[in-house]
Design a protein around this motif. Structure first.
Motif, PDB file in Angstrom:
ATOM      1  N   THR B 208     170.429  33.860 -38.062  1.00 47.86           N
ATOM      2  CA  THR B 208     169.723  33.864 -36.782  1.00 47.86           C
ATOM      3  C   THR B 208     170.575  33.212 -35.697  1.00 47.86           C
ATOM      4  O   THR B 208     170.613  33.704 -34.567  1.00 47.86           O
ATOM      5  N   LEU B 209     171.289  32.151 -36.058  1.00 50.90           N
ATOM      6  CA  LEU B 209     172.173  31.531 -35.062  1.00 50.90           C
ATOM      7  C   LEU B 209     173.253  32.506 -34.632  1.00 50.90           C
ATOM      8  O   LEU B 209     173.578  32.620 -33.447  1.00 50.90           O
ATOM      9  N   ALA B 210     173.814  33.230 -35.616  1.00 52.72           N
ATOM     10  CA  ALA B 210     174.849  34.207 -35.273  1.00 52.72           C
ATOM     11  C   ALA B 210     174.284  35.274 -34.364  1.00 52.72           C
ATOM     12  O   ALA B 210     174.953  35.724 -33.423  1.00 52.72           O
ATOM     13  N   ALA B 211     173.033  35.695 -34.627  1.00 53.33           N
ATOM     14  CA  ALA B 211     172.427  36.720 -33.784  1.00 53.33           C
ATOM     15  C   ALA B 211     172.287  36.224 -32.360  1.00 53.33           C
ATOM     16  O   ALA B 211     172.625  36.932 -31.402  1.00 53.33           O
ATOM     17  N   ALA B 212     171.810  34.980 -32.220  1.00 52.60           N
ATOM     18  CA  ALA B 212     171.700  34.424 -30.875  1.00 52.60           C
ATOM     19  C   ALA B 212     173.072  34.387 -30.218  1.00 52.60           C
ATOM     20  O   ALA B 212     173.231  34.775 -29.048  1.00 52.60           O
ATOM     21  N   GLY B 213     174.070  33.952 -30.989  1.00 49.68           N
ATOM     22  CA  GLY B 213     175.432  33.935 -30.465  1.00 49.68           C
ATOM     23  C   GLY B 213     175.865  35.325 -30.048  1.00 49.68           C
ATOM     24  O   GLY B 213     176.507  35.505 -29.008  1.00 49.68           O
ATOM     25  N   GLY B 214     175.499  36.333 -30.846  1.00 45.05           N
ATOM     26  CA  GLY B 214     175.886  37.708 -30.534  1.00 45.05           C
ATOM     27  C   GLY B 214     175.299  38.172 -29.226  1.00 45.05           C
ATOM     28  O   GLY B 214     176.000  38.749 -28.384  1.00 45.05           O
ATOM     29  N   VAL B 215     174.008  37.895 -29.024  1.00 42.85           N
ATOM     30  CA  VAL B 215     173.379  38.333 -27.770  1.00 42.85           C
ATOM     31  C   VAL B 215     174.018  37.603 -26.598  1.00 42.85           C
ATOM     32  O   VAL B 215     174.322  38.209 -25.558  1.00 42.85           O
ATOM     33  N   LEU B 216     174.248  36.302 -26.754  1.00 39.16           N
ATOM     34  CA  LEU B 216     174.852  35.533 -25.654  1.00 39.16           C
ATOM     35  C   LEU B 216     176.249  36.066 -25.334  1.00 39.16           C
ATOM     36  O   LEU B 216     176.625  36.234 -24.169  1.00 39.16           O
ATOM     37  N   TYR B 217     176.997  36.326 -26.394  1.00 31.58           N
ATOM     38  CA  TYR B 217     178.368  36.834 -26.224  1.00 31.58           C
ATOM     39  C   TYR B 217     178.342  38.170 -25.490  1.00 31.58           C
ATOM     40  O   TYR B 217     179.091  38.404 -24.538  1.00 31.58           O
ATOM     41  N   ALA B 218     177.427  39.060 -25.949  1.00 27.64           N
ATOM     42  CA  ALA B 218     177.334  40.380 -25.330  1.00 27.64           C
ATOM     43  C   ALA B 218     176.944  40.255 -23.867  1.00 27.64           C
ATOM     44  O   ALA B 218     177.457  40.963 -23.008  1.00 27.64           O
ATOM     45  N   LEU B 219     176.036  39.314 -23.597  1.00 27.95           N
ATOM     46  CA  LEU B 219     175.600  39.089 -22.224  1.00 27.95           C
ATOM     47  C   LEU B 219     176.769  38.644 -21.371  1.00 27.95           C
ATOM     48  O   LEU B 219     176.978  39.116 -20.254  1.00 27.95           O
ATOM     49  N   ASN B 220     177.600  37.755 -21.920  1.00 25.95           N
ATOM     50  CA  ASN B 220     178.704  37.193 -21.162  1.00 25.95           C
ATOM     51  C   ASN B 220     179.800  38.205 -20.933  1.00 25.95           C
ATOM     52  O   ASN B 220     180.359  38.307 -19.843  1.00 25.95           O
ATOM     53  N   TYR B 221     180.132  38.995 -21.966  1.00 24.16           N
ATOM     54  CA  TYR B 221     181.261  39.914 -21.835  1.00 24.16           C
ATOM     55  C   TYR B 221     180.834  41.315 -21.432  1.00 24.16           C
ATOM     56  O   TYR B 221     181.666  42.127 -21.053  1.00 24.16           O
TER      57      TYR B 221
END
Lengths: 579, 303
Positions: B208-221
């Protein structure tokens, strides 16, 4: 053409000689004789390779020719990685990086020195000014082949040595680490090497290096493959090789026996990377173009799969797996073409067994997932039951809670374990259904209502499956009572009433599926065809699935030897994990 | 000076995302001593779930105003899906191999990773897709730093998630069980800790942490593709090792350091293509000179 066939025949004769000499070599006791047989074997091998090289391009089309070359290069790669990963037991994941070192070094040499060497090559005895008087171009091309051969040999060796040097430098620090750390560090080094290459302008940086001369041919590729196999086998019979095996089996014990473990590991690393460099050089001079992206770590991964599939430590296994995995993508391409035309009856007929197994696999997988969910629900229910102070847990819940998952979820044979009747009925039913579909698709039914046909055939198939299956099981377990006529008392063999009732309940389901299929089949097949036609290269997905399945079922690989099995069974203590 | 601050800020932002992924690596390594290679691909799946969530919740074209309900739902959906994925991953691929050699598990993990990557290419296609701006972008400038609001959102979310995780690990019953399993699997199971369940939950939390990281990363890039997890995954693994693998605060520290290091490659004028080379050099140096990581204690190997 006839000449080509004759030459190929000669090559085959040479290979037969090699086999003979190899057998003889094993029997020959005196050292002098052994040397002689080994020399004769190599001479026969090289000679037959020359003959093949001269003849095979005329006998096969260029597509098959490409595959043949690719197979040879992959063999070199897999067997070289096997020296590091299999024989010495050091899990390296940076093979592509060393390949890149060899490829770029060799390509740079042939492109610069090779061009300069053209000058002096002209003065070699067989290329002297008088060569022009020979008149025949065919005659002139052979000596030219020899001189470029010399240049290429030098380049190959240089590429191998450069890679070995890189391997040595990488090995010194990283081989102090073990297991997964070593894997990560070698992966890191592979990426660093690629990164550095992508930043060196002389060799094309990230643009790639075009116009590498096309020097690789069957002779070079397969003589190098033979060399690495030979070296592996000699290594296994020599003191350093034995030391590598000892380090693989137990590093601490090996050190206690006086083996310099670091030195041994670095030796293995240097030998393995030497041949990786040579394979890279062959690859570069085959594709005539190099790009850093080609040496990404999925290349290393591909080689690892070959070694793992063949069985870590098994030289023949690595070679066989390399052949299989080099040809597999081509076979897959063919399968994809086939599956892209599902609507054609002939294709459907040919692929029916595969589709059947795919459907079965999916059904089983779904059943396992459903069981997983059911078990979770039962656990939850019983937890609630207990927490809320209910009485003894209901028998059904208790049973569901305690039912184990199949060990290898989704793998076909095991998923049916303990459910033989289901297997028989399902198999028979699906077969019947397919018979009906095929019958209608190929011939067309004369006047029979399609639903009735599907229904009947499915049912007949199920019943037949059950009957045949229970008979077969009855035969293998006579104690359970072969007649089974006693009825639904849970006897394991025979067609009991309970099973008949189950068939009766399954029949409407079969009817439903059949009618849906009848309505939807053409559209469904069309859609599937489109899906398959647009599928990207499925190679890596299949490789990874293969790897997972292999690790779950047979981690020693296809050809893994007994010694290695002890290595794989190793040491619960070191994993720190028990069930 | 403001230039330095700018780079520091960017580095901390990247570092926070890396730390979120690194936590998953480090927790799984803590309990199973397994490098879960597939973790970086769970991160990728998280980003894709965010993408599909955004599209199905009507934010596919971006949002005009901040809608906390829908954004929260997108995050929850992605995290739930990845939690399930992590759970199944452990159940199907790793649990049957508990007894086997570490290399066997490692190879399986690589297999799962490649399965997710290239299976992802089949399911999601290999194309790059642009990730919708599910939160309207505004421009901020403070302390001489020029930024959008996204890095700030990333910082806040990541810090909140890490705080929540720290609470779980250090102040709850489950956290104590997890630390016990991490300390010694066998002893923990003898003490009546349901180790299988602890392992499962650890996988779920990490995913779940990785998923949150994934969404944040996608949002940023702003861009996602099935192979997007590879580089951040490797970097965050390096971060986990740098901080001391198996140690939760270590992963956070390591993530920040690697993020800063990446940013300083740019600051010092090196070409950014050297970034991964330098990350791996750090990894190798750490493993050679301080194999237990910055916060770890070195334990000599016993025979």
């Amino acid at each position: 053409m006839t000449l080509a066939w004759l030459l190929a025949l000669g090559g085959a004769f040479g290979v037969a000689l090699v086999v003979l000499f190899t057998l003889w070599h094993d029997r020959a006791a005196q050292p002098g004789k052994r040397l002689a047989t080994a020399g004769a074997g190599w001479a026969a091998l090289l000679g037959s390779l020359v003959l093949f090289d001269l003849s095979v391009p005329y006998l096969v089309n260029s597509y098959i020719w490409q595959i043949i070359i690719k197979v040879g290069i992959y063999i070199t790669l897999a067997v070289s990685l096997n020296i590091i990963n299999g024989i010495a037991g050091q899990f390296s994941m940076g093979h592509a990086g060393f390949m890149a070192v060899g490829a770029y070094t060799a390509a740079y040499l042939t492109m610069t020195l090779g061009a300069r060497a053209e000058g002096w090559v002209r003065w070699l005895p067989w290329n002297g000014p008088w060569a022009a008087f020979a008149g025949s171009s065919a005659l002139a091309s052979l000596p030219h082949g020899i001189s470029t051969g010399i240049i290429f040999l030098i380049a190959l060796l240089a590429g191998g040595l450069a890679a070995a040097l890189a391997g040595y430098l990488v090995g010194i620090p990283s081989l102090r680490l073990r297991g997964d750390y070593l894997a990560i560090v070698t992966l890191g080094f592979g990426e660093i090497i690629r990164n550095l290459i992508a930043n060196v302008d002389v060799i094309g940086a990230s643009r790639g290096l075009p116009a590498v001369p096309h020097y690789s041919n069957l002779f070079w590729v397969y003589s190098m493959a033979a060399l690495v196999i030979f070296v592996s086998y000699r290594l296994l019979a020599s003191a350093p090789g034995r030391a590598m095996l000892a380090v693989r089996e137990d590093e601490v014990a090996a050190a206690a026996m006086g083996i310099d473990t670091t030195r041994t590991k670095i030796q293995a690393f240097a030998i393995g990377t030497f041949f990786a460099g040579i394979a890279g050089a062959l690859l570069g001079h085959h594709f005539e173009y190099l790009h850093p992206d080609y040496f990404k770590f999925d290349k290393s991964f591909e080689v690892i799969i070959m070694v793992v599939l063949g069985g870590m430590g098994s030289v023949s296994g690595a070679a066989v797996a390399a052949v299989v995995l080099a040809i597999a993508p081509e076979a897959l391409r063919y399968a994809k073409d086939l599956l892209g035309n599902l609507t054609e009856p002939a294709v459907l007929f040919a692929t029916a067994p595969f589709i059947l197994f795919a459907l079965l696999f999916l059904a089983l997988f779904a059943a396992d997932i459903a069981r997983l969910i059911g078990r979770g629900a039962a656990r939850f229910a019983s937890a609630v039951h207990v927490r809320t102070g209910g009485g003894p847990v209901h028998a059904d819940i208790a049973r569901l809670r305690s039912r184990p998952m199949t060990r290898w979820t989704g793998l076909i044979p095991a998923a049916f374990s303990g459910r033989p009747a289901l297997r028989d009925a399902g198999l028979g039913g699906v077969l019947g259904l397919f018979a009906a579909i095929l019958h209608r698709g190929l011939i067309g039914a004369g006047g029979i209502s399609p639903r009735i046909e599907y229904w009947t055939l499915t049912l007949v198939g199920m019943a037949a499956g059950l009957l045949i299956g229970s008979r077969a099981r009855g035969r293998t377990a006579p104690a359970a009572g072969a007649s089974g006529a006693a009825g639904g008392d849970g006897s394991k063999a025979g067609l009991g009433y309970r099973r008949l009732a189950a068939v009766g309940m399954l029949a409407p389901l079969g009817f439903l599926i059949a009618s849906v299929l009848e309505l939807q089949a053409p559209a469904f097949l069309e859609r599937m065809s489109v899906v398959f036609r647009n599928l990207p290269d499925p190679r890596m997905v299949l490789y990874s699935m293969m790897l997972i399945a292999l690790m779950l079922t047979r981690p020693t690989g296809l050809f893994g030897s007994a010694e290695i099995r002890t290595w794989w069974r190793e040491k619960r203590g070191r994993t720190g994990v028990a069930r | 000076m403001s230039d330095l601050l700018q780079h520091l800020f960017n580095g901390v932002t990247t570092g926070c995302i890396l730390a979120l992924i690194a936590l998953g690596y480090t927790m799984v390594y803590g309990v199973l001593k397994l490098i879960n290679f597939a973790h970086s691909d769970v991160f990728m799946v998280g980003a894709f779930m965010g993408y599909y969530g955004a599209h199905s919740l009507g934010l596919g074209k971006g949002a005009e105003r901040f809608d906390p309900l829908r954004v929260g739902l997108i995050f929850l959906l992605s995290m739930a899906a990845c939690g399930l994925l992590g759970f199944l991953n452990e159940k199907i691929a790793y649990r049957p191999l508990r007894h086997s050699n570490r290399i066997t598990s490692l190879i399986t993990a690589i297999g799962v990773s490649f399965f997710l990557e290239f299976g992802g290419q089949m399911v999601f296609t290999a194309n790059y897709r642009s990730f919708p701006e599910i939160i309207p972008k505004t421009h901020l400038s403070f302390l001489g730093i020029e930024a959008t609001n996204y890095p700030v959102i990333i910082l806040v979310t990541a810090v909140a998630l890490m705080a929540a995780l720290s609470y779980i690990v250090y102040f709850t019953r489950f956290g104590r069980a997890m630390r016990a399993v991490s300390y010694s699997f066998e002893t923990a199971s003898l003490m009546g800790i349901p180790t299988d369940r602890v392992v499962s939950i650890t996988f779920v939390i990490g995913s779940t942490l990785a998923a949150a990281g994934g969404v944040l990363y996608a949002l940023n890039y702003g861009e996602i593709n099935p192979l997007m997890g590879v580089m951040p995954g490797l970097k965050s693994f390096v971060a986990a090792v740098l901080g001391g693998i198996g140690i939760v605060p270590g992963a956070m520290l390591g993530g920040l350091l690697i993020g800063l290091c990446d940013e300083f490659v740019v600051y010092f004028g090196l070409p950014s293509s050297y970034q991964s080379a330098i990350t791996f050099t750090i990894l190798i140096l750490v493993l050679l000179f301080r194999p237990a990581g910055l916060l770890g204690k070195h334990e000599p190997e016993k025979v």
